[in-house]
Scaffold this motif. Structure first.
Motif, short mmCIF file in Angstrom:
data_model
loop_
_atom_site.label_atom_id
_atom_site.label_comp_id
_atom_site.label_asym_id
_atom_site.label_seq_id
_atom_site.Cartn_x
_atom_site.Cartn_y
_atom_site.Cartn_z
N VAL A 57 50.12 -6.90 -35.51
CA VAL A 57 49.87 -7.81 -34.14
C VAL A 57 48.83 -8.54 -34.02
O VAL A 57 47.80 -8.18 -34.41
CB VAL A 57 50.03 -6.41 -32.92
N ILE A 58 49.03 -9.61 -33.75
CA ILE A 58 47.95 -10.80 -33.30
C ILE A 58 47.92 -10.96 -32.00
O ILE A 58 48.87 -11.53 -31.28
CB ILE A 58 48.26 -12.05 -34.18
N ARG A 89 47.04 -2.07 -37.16
CA ARG A 89 46.97 -3.21 -37.90
C ARG A 89 47.02 -4.42 -36.71
O ARG A 89 48.11 -4.58 -36.18
CB ARG A 89 48.16 -3.68 -38.63
N ALA A 90 45.76 -4.72 -36.37
CA ALA A 90 45.72 -5.80 -35.53
C ALA A 90 44.46 -6.91 -35.61
O ALA A 90 43.73 -6.79 -36.33
CB ALA A 90 45.26 -5.03 -34.10
N ILE A 127 47.07 -18.23 -39.83
CA ILE A 127 46.87 -16.81 -40.39
C ILE A 127 48.05 -15.98 -40.24
O ILE A 127 48.38 -15.01 -40.76
CB ILE A 127 45.82 -15.82 -39.56
N ALA A 128 49.34 -16.61 -39.50
CA ALA A 128 50.44 -15.92 -39.36
C ALA A 128 51.31 -15.53 -40.44
O ALA A 128 51.29 -16.40 -41.34
CB ALA A 128 51.24 -16.54 -38.06
N VAL A 134 53.19 -11.80 -32.35
CA VAL A 134 52.12 -12.63 -31.87
C VAL A 134 52.22 -12.43 -30.21
O VAL A 134 53.26 -12.81 -29.94
CB VAL A 134 52.28 -14.07 -32.37
N LEU A 135 51.10 -11.75 -29.71
CA LEU A 135 51.20 -11.69 -28.30
C LEU A 135 50.33 -12.86 -27.71
O LEU A 135 49.20 -13.17 -28.32
CB LEU A 135 50.41 -10.13 -27.84
#
Length: 187
Positions: A57-58, A89-90, A127-128, A134-135
């Protein structure tokens, strides 16, 4: 939908947004945006364009998000839940290193921090990956959808994008519009 939410004690509604309709919904409204406008609980609108199951998650923040605590805090809570589901994982992306570090600690114990002063869509693009969720925090005002949500959803990596919105975040779209019901002219 309101009856289902009340009957089952729902605390968050997750709804899909079609990538093609995201921009149109943000301008003209639509079924998903009506749900955001009228729901009595927070709504998480998700644009899932990737075929991969999200593994990270970003939480992507910009200066405006850092100033709007209410919208940011809902996004932080959603990111924290998503990170826990993804085993921590964030990544938190923000234009202010101190704020990014503080918020990353709220999201997950071992969340990574990316300090990037570029526009949010550009910072995420750097970075994606296809297996990212992506939030982006919602926006106050006419549409709760941030303008760059469409840009992030259109990235070549095809990551999924989600925008959590507070209850009745877009109510002005439905209840604040002017409607001419009738008129009478006196001579």
């Amino acid at each position: 939908m309101a009856a289902i939410v009340a009957e089952h004690g729902v605390t968050l509604v997750v709804t899909p947004w079609r990538r093609a309709a995201l921009a149109v919904d943000s301008i003209f409204g639509g079924e998903s945006l009506d749900l955001v406008a009228l729901a009595d609980v927070p709504v998480l609108g998700v644009v899932s364009v990737g075929s991969a199951e999200p593994r990270r998650v970003i939480l992507a923040l910009d200066a405006r998000d850092l100033a709007d605590e209410a919208q940011r805090d809902l996004a932080v809570a959603c990111a924290s839940v998503a990170a826990a589901a993804m085993r921590g994982r964030a990544v938190v992306v923000a234009p202010n290193d101190a704020a990014a570090s503080r918020i990353a600690a709220q999201v997950a114990d071992d969340a990574d921090v990316v300090f990037d002063t570029r526009p949010r869509a550009d910072a995420v693009a750097a970075i994606a990956r296809a297996d990212d969720l992506v939030l982006l925090p919602a926006r106050r005002g006419l549409s709760p959808l941030p303008r760059d949500a469409s840009a992030v959803a259109a990235l070549p990596v095809a990551c999924s994008v989600a925008v959590p919105a507070r209850p009745r975040a877009g109510a002005s779209l439905v209840t604040g519009t002017t409607t001419l019901v009738g008129s009478r002219r006196a001579a």
